[in-house]
Motif scaffolding. Structure first.
Motif, mmCIF file in Angstrom:
data_model
loop_
_atom_site.group_PDB
_atom_site.id
_atom_site.type_symbol
_atom_site.label_atom_id
_atom_site.label_comp_id
_atom_site.label_asym_id
_atom_site.label_seq_id
_atom_site.Cartn_x
_atom_site.Cartn_y
_atom_site.Cartn_z
ATOM 1 N N SER A 99 0.838 -1.198 0.000
ATOM 2 C CA SER A 99 0.000 0.000 0.000
ATOM 3 C C SER A 99 0.874 1.250 0.000
ATOM 4 N N ALA A 100 0.601 2.141 -0.938
ATOM 5 C CA ALA A 100 1.408 3.360 -1.051
ATOM 6 C C ALA A 100 1.151 4.319 0.104
ATOM 7 N N GLY A 296 5.923 4.680 -7.963
ATOM 8 C CA GLY A 296 5.685 6.097 -8.207
ATOM 9 C C GLY A 296 5.358 6.348 -9.658
ATOM 10 N N MET A 297 4.436 7.270 -9.892
ATOM 11 C CA MET A 297 3.961 7.515 -11.253
ATOM 12 C C MET A 297 5.069 7.998 -12.180
ATOM 13 N N LEU A 315 8.807 -8.360 -9.253
ATOM 14 C CA LEU A 315 8.477 -6.944 -9.104
ATOM 15 C C LEU A 315 8.003 -6.636 -7.692
ATOM 16 N N PHE A 316 8.568 -5.564 -7.117
ATOM 17 C CA PHE A 316 8.055 -4.980 -5.879
ATOM 18 C C PHE A 316 7.613 -3.570 -6.206
ATOM 19 N N THR A 317 6.339 -3.281 -5.990
ATOM 20 C CA THR A 317 5.834 -1.943 -6.266
ATOM 21 C C THR A 317 4.665 -1.644 -5.337
ATOM 22 N N ASP A 318 4.047 -0.490 -5.524
ATOM 23 C CA ASP A 318 2.908 -0.100 -4.690
ATOM 24 C C ASP A 318 1.618 -0.247 -5.477
ATOM 25 N N ASP A 319 0.486 -0.175 -4.771
ATOM 26 C CA ASP A 319 -0.805 -0.437 -5.403
ATOM 27 C C ASP A 319 -1.159 0.598 -6.465
ATOM 28 N N VAL A 320 -0.824 1.859 -6.235
ATOM 29 C CA VAL A 320 -1.140 2.897 -7.223
ATOM 30 C C VAL A 320 -0.346 2.666 -8.508
#
Length: 333
Positions: A99-100, A296-297, A315-320
């Motif tokens: 979660s971002a 991040g966008m 991949l590790f990233t955030d929900d957004v």
């Protein structure tokens, strides 16, 4: 034994159309034995007097006709749907989405925490872990903890950083110390001003041997950078403003390890390619766990290029960011 458990409920519904009462009854019995008693399909077949293929078919009927309703309980804050979609759409080995929005915490720290936990679960004696250079990777030592020491090796996949400001990105020795393992250094500059020197250094026997060992890493953790003035390579003088303009004009959207690619993952040659001393993008494709830690966008296009190029399989990233990656993919189809 099948570990899945489900509750049995008495239903007042009639036998649905499209299935005989005998098959419906058999599907009920098979489902109870499979999901309640934990028997295998072969064991159910032996007990009921049917083949495993027949049992497999009636279990399919149980799902199709609503005999069986399974609920998967997902803890709050987990993003399993996004992870599953990312794995399927990009052909990944694994994906973790966090979660971002976490009470004002920096996204880089949040992502590094997830990557550190993943590394702690995966790390085994004898493993070789390569670390790239980036702001997110620099946060790993803050979050990486083990409950035991592990005889492993952390290895640099790009040359050392002989610059006071860049020193914060060199975390290989810290990670090795935290794990109780060893550090293997690539004892040459990661970036040189003379491209001929970069080529010659990479060909030096001692350097070439270390690079070969880096290519044999079991796991490499790396981020990607955009093609703008926020890029680390620009901020520390490796790239000039004219380089950014030229790269963007030729379709470059991001880099990994200092090498550039477009939105589809195709390589874009850069003036500085021969100035780099480290493993290459093609080497990333051969790493068993090639892990992209980014979010991040501003990095979506760079992440798309890295994933489409096959440079990363985890991949590790955030929900957004995950939603944006999936939306971009859908828009391209």
């Amino acid at each position: 034994m099948n570990a899945l458990r489900s509750d049995v409920h008495q239903s007042t519904a009639a036998v649905p159309s499209g299935i005989s009462e005998a098959d419906y009854r058999l599907s009920v019995r098979a489902a109870m034995l499979y999901y309640q008693a934990g028997l295998t399909q072969s064991e159910i077949g032996e007990q009921l007097g049917y083949s495993r293929i027949k049992i497999n078919r009636v279990l399919g009927l149980a799902r199709k006709h609503g005999v069986l309703e399974i609920q998967v309980k997902v803890p709050a804050g987990w993003h399993v749907r996004l992870e599953t979609d990312l794995i399927r759409q990009y052909g990944l080995r694994d994906a973790v989405v966090v979660s971002a929005d976490q009470s004002g915490r920096a996204l880089e720290s949040i992502l590094a925490e997830g990557a550190a936990e993943f590394l702690a679960r995966q790390l085994q004696p004898g493993m070789r872990v390569g670390l790239g250079i980036g702001r997110t990777i620099a946060h790993l030592p803050e979050r990486f903890r083990l409950d035991r020491t592990i005889d492993c090796t952390f290895i640099e996949v790009i040359g050392a950083v002989y610059n006071r400001d860049w020193a914060r990105f060199d975390v290989t020795s810290q990670m090795a110390e935290l794990a109780g393992g060893t550090r293997e250094a690539l004892r040459v500059p990661g970036f040189v001003t003379d491209p001929d020197l970069g080529v010659r250094l990479a060909q030096e026997p001692a350097v070439a041997e270390t690079l070969d060992r880096a290519r044999q890493a079991d796991m490499v953790l790396q981020s990607v950078g955009p093609v703008d003035t926020s890029a680390i390579l620009f901020q520390y003088g490796v790239l000039k403003a004219d380089d950014l303009v030229d790269l963007a004009a030729r379709g470059a959207v991001g880099d990994a390890l200092g090498y550039y690619f477009d939105r589809d993952g195709a390589r874009i040659k850069s003036r500085t390619d021969s100035n780099l001393v480290g493993i290459d993008l093609d080497d990333l494709r051969a790493i068993p766990w090639s892990v992209l830690v980014a979010g991040g966008m501003a990095k979506v296009d760079a992440m798309l290029g890295g994933l489409r190029g096959g440079y990363f399989n985890t991949l590790f990233t955030d929900d957004v960011t995950a939603e944006a990656l999936l939306a971009d993919l859908a828009g391209d189809q």
